[in-house]
Design a protein around this motif. Structure first.
Motif, PDB file in Angstrom:
ATOM      1  N   LYS A   1       0.600-108.044  51.009  1.00 14.34           N
ATOM      2  CA  LYS A   1       0.697-107.526  52.386  1.00 14.34           C
ATOM      3  C   LYS A   1       0.598-105.999  52.399  1.00 14.34           C
ATOM      4  CE  LYS A   1       4.955-107.096  54.337  1.00 14.34           C
ATOM      5  NZ  LYS A   1       5.211-105.699  54.750  1.00 14.34           N
TER       6      LYS A   1
ATOM      7  N   ALA B   1       3.088-100.123  60.187  1.00 16.68           N
ATOM      8  CA  ALA B   1       1.968 -99.642  59.380  1.00 16.68           C
ATOM      9  C   ALA B   1       0.848 -99.076  60.259  1.00 16.68           C
ATOM     10  CB  ALA B   1       1.446-100.760  58.484  1.00 16.68           C
TER      11      ALA B   1
ATOM     12  N   ARG C   1      13.636 -94.603  59.102  1.00 12.51           N
ATOM     13  CA  ARG C   1      12.242 -94.592  58.654  1.00 12.51           C
ATOM     14  C   ARG C   1      11.393 -93.547  59.387  1.00 12.51           C
ATOM     15  NH1 ARG C   1      10.064-100.609  57.656  1.00 12.51           N
ATOM     16  NH2 ARG C   1       8.706 -99.576  56.204  1.00 12.51           N
TER      17      ARG C   1
ATOM     18  N   MET D   1      10.215 -86.368  48.921  1.00  9.48           N
ATOM     19  CA  MET D   1      10.648 -87.693  48.410  1.00  9.48           C
ATOM     20  C   MET D   1       9.415 -88.590  48.422  1.00  9.48           C
ATOM     21  SD  MET D   1      12.633 -89.667  51.464  1.00  9.48           S
ATOM     22  CE  MET D   1      13.637 -88.494  52.272  1.00  9.48           C
TER      23      MET D   1
ATOM     24  N   THR E   1       6.942 -91.391  49.306  1.00 13.13           N
ATOM     25  CA  THR E   1       6.721 -92.232  50.465  1.00 13.13           C
ATOM     26  C   THR E   1       5.419 -93.005  50.274  1.00 13.13           C
ATOM     27  OG1 THR E   1       6.027 -92.163  52.794  1.00 13.13           O
ATOM     28  CG2 THR E   1       6.068 -90.050  51.657  1.00 13.13           C
TER      29      THR E   1
ATOM     30  N   THR F   1       3.648 -95.281  52.494  1.00 14.88           N
ATOM     31  CA  THR F   1       2.623 -95.135  53.539  1.00 14.88           C
ATOM     32  C   THR F   1       2.294 -93.660  53.777  1.00 14.88           C
ATOM     33  OG1 THR F   1       4.356 -95.470  55.172  1.00 14.88           O
ATOM     34  CG2 THR F   1       2.913 -97.311  54.802  1.00 14.88           C
TER      35      THR F   1
ATOM     36  N   GLU G   1       3.322 -96.869  43.371  1.00 18.13           N
ATOM     37  CA  GLU G   1       3.320 -98.331  43.527  1.00 18.13           C
ATOM     38  C   GLU G   1       1.934 -98.904  43.226  1.00 18.13           C
ATOM     39  OE1 GLU G   1       5.427 -96.478  44.938  1.00 18.13           O
ATOM     40  OE2 GLU G   1       7.250 -97.634  45.263  1.00 18.13           O
TER      41      GLU G   1
ATOM     42  N   THR H   1      13.071-102.083  46.393  1.00 19.12           N
ATOM     43  CA  THR H   1      13.958-102.350  47.533  1.00 19.12           C
ATOM     44  C   THR H   1      13.578-103.666  48.215  1.00 19.12           C
ATOM     45  OG1 THR H   1      14.648-101.569  49.713  1.00 19.12           O
ATOM     46  CG2 THR H   1      12.521-100.799  48.968  1.00 19.12           C
ATOM     47  N   ASP H   2      12.296-104.027  48.159  1.00 14.37           N
ATOM     48  CA  ASP H   2      11.846-105.250  48.834  1.00 14.37           C
ATOM     49  C   ASP H   2      12.303-106.522  48.115  1.00 14.37           C
ATOM     50  OD1 ASP H   2      10.664-103.700  50.745  1.00 14.37           O
ATOM     51  OD2 ASP H   2       8.646-103.825  49.907  1.00 14.37           O
TER      52      ASP H   2
ATOM     53  N   ARG I   1      12.735-109.289  54.467  1.00 11.16           N
ATOM     54  CA  ARG I   1      13.299-109.656  53.155  1.00 11.16           C
ATOM     55  C   ARG I   1      14.683-110.282  53.302  1.00 11.16           C
ATOM     56  NH1 ARG I   1       8.266-109.615  51.188  1.00 11.16           N
ATOM     57  NH2 ARG I   1       7.296-107.619  51.657  1.00 11.16           N
TER      58      ARG I   1
END
Ligand code: EPU
Length: 417
Positions: free
Chosen positions: A19, A91, A119, A159, A161, A163, A187, A303-304, A370
């Motif tokens: 996703k 998103a 967020r 930090m 991020t 996206t 990621e 975290t997910d 989640r």
């Protein structure tokens, strides 16, 4: 969703496309006037919401089959991402980088808060300003323009991020000169996203590391690209398998993308074996050992997968702590798990989990994607029946969840109330 507790998952689960790569990939197709074909796109509510936004922009969308979509944005009708889309689908913020890169202007609603935290998108905005965009925040909208185009520069993210990195990658691929993203997200989805952009003609190096260099080009072209498997979906089924004392082959799962997570599961007593076509999960211990974790950007504990792991630890033979470092409000599943008999207390950003012998079925409420799936997993092992309400969260991120679980011996069904 009604879940009958007490199953043992056995068999194979095919992992769908990721996703969190499909979403930026869909948006990146706006960067070129040529058609881009995306394969292995998961059939999810989140992807559909984003496609509706692209439809508003004037993108032509053609489905070859359920998982293959060709998108072409020859002419844009609008560079506005309205509140109703962004509110539903965070998103959508990714359209900011893509629109300003190709059309030199964009008006995108600010997303606002969500169930897991505030967020913000301040880092996206600051980075775009550094590239020369003029940005005004008016009536809840980000109004951005760069009439002469963007110009590359060094950008240090205070930090990481995910996206944010993807948004600025899209802005920078068509900027003049060189952009360097320092403390960029690492990621696997970000690395794969760079691969897609390079296939479209971008010049990006350093993907998968914390410093990404982008040499701007004049235009991008069409391509075909296959979305990588969803590591969070795979990790979710790994925990579901372990907790039911089962044995499941996660087909297509990329071991490397979850290496540190699998190492943690090994310490817990779960075997995660890399096979040619996936990863075989089996619980080879009599008991689940408690292992404390802290969430962190990749390659740390995702975290997910924190909510799902909390369920696993709630059945361990001892106490553990779970610290959530990414989002400030991602323990919403805990009061629901407590209703099922879990013994967990929250102290700021840390949850102290004392393992219990068993969970009991209950009516529970899903709060985010989640958290919802963690309640389903808990239901698989709980005594009696669990009913999870507010299923729309699950459909945002898990393709054919009931079918995948039931094919391995679960007893899960949806019903209308
Ligand atoms: N942050 C800011 N300002 C910004 C950007 C981020 O303060 O401008 C903060 C966030 O509030 C958060 C932290 O930085 O506390 C990290 O957020 P990040 O930007 O990395 O998250 P994201 O890009 O919004 C993506 C995934 C999430 C996943 C996170 C972390 C997508 C579409 N979403 O979100 O996925 O949890 O990265 O890995 O890629 C999910 O799939 O369930 C999900 C929430």
């Amino acid at each position: 969703m009604r879940i009958a507790g007490g199953c043992q998952l056995k068999g194979e689960i095919e992992i769908s496309g990721a996703k969190n790569l499909a979403l930026p990939a869909v948006v990146a197709t706006i960067l070129t006037e040529e058609p881009v074909t995306l394969r292995n796109v998961p059939n999810l509510a989140d992807v559909k919401s984003l496609l509706e936004l692209l439809d508003c922009f004037g993108t032509e969308i053609n489905y070859k089959d359920t998982h293959t979509i060709t998108l072409s944005t020859r002419n844009i009708k609008s560079t506005l991402a309205p509140y109703d889309f962004v509110r539903k689908m965070r998103a959508s913020i990714l359209s900011l980088g893509a629109l300003i890169a190709r059309y030199k202007k964009a008006t995108v609603s600010l997303p606002g808060g969500c169930a897991i935290g505030a967020r913000g998108v301040d880092l996206h905005i600051k980075a775009l300003e550094a590239l020369g965009a003029h940005i005004d925040i008016k009536n809840g909208y980000i109004e951005a323009e760069a009439p002469k185009g963007l110009v590359g520069c060094d950008i240090t993210f205070p930090m990481t991020t995910v996206t944010g990195t993807e948004n600025i990658l899209m802005a920078a691929v068509l900027a003049k000169g060189i952009t360097r993203l320092i403390n960029a997200a690492m990621e696997p989805e970000v690395e794969a996203f760079c691969e897609l952009l390079n296939k479209m003609g971008a010049r990006i190096t350093g993907a998968g590391t914390s410093v990404i260099t982008i040499e701007g080009v004049d235009s991008l072209h069409g391509t075909e690209y296959k979305i990588i498997p969803d590591r969070i979906e795979a990790g979710t089924y790994a925990i579901a398998t372990a907790i039911t004392n089962g044995k499941v082959l996660l087909k297509n799962c990329e071991y490397e993308h979850l290496a540190s997570f699998f190492e943690t599961l090994n310490l817990v007593g779960i075997s995660c074996e890399q096979k040619e076509n996936g990863v075989l999960i089996s619980c080879n211990a009599e008991e689940i050992h408690p292992v404390s974790i802290q969430t962190a950007p990749y390659p740390g504990f995702p975290t997910d997968l924190q909510a799902q792991y909390t369920v696993l630890m709630s059945l361990a033979n001892g106490g553990s702590s779970i610290t959530e470092n990414i989002f400030e409000n991602r323990f919403m599943h805990i009061p629901e798990l407590a209703r099922m008999g879990a013994d967990i207390t929250i102290h700021g950003k840390t949850a102290i989990v004392n393992g219990v012998k068993k969970l009991a079925g209950a009516q529970v409420m899903a709060t985010d994607l989640r958290a919802s799936v963690s309640l389903v997993i808990a239901g698989l092992v709980a005594e009696g029946e669990t009913v999870v309400n507010r299923l729309y969260h699950l459909d945002r991120g898990y393709e054919n969840l009931e079918e995948k679980l039931n094919n391995c011996g679960a007893n899960v069904e949806r019903f209308e109330v």
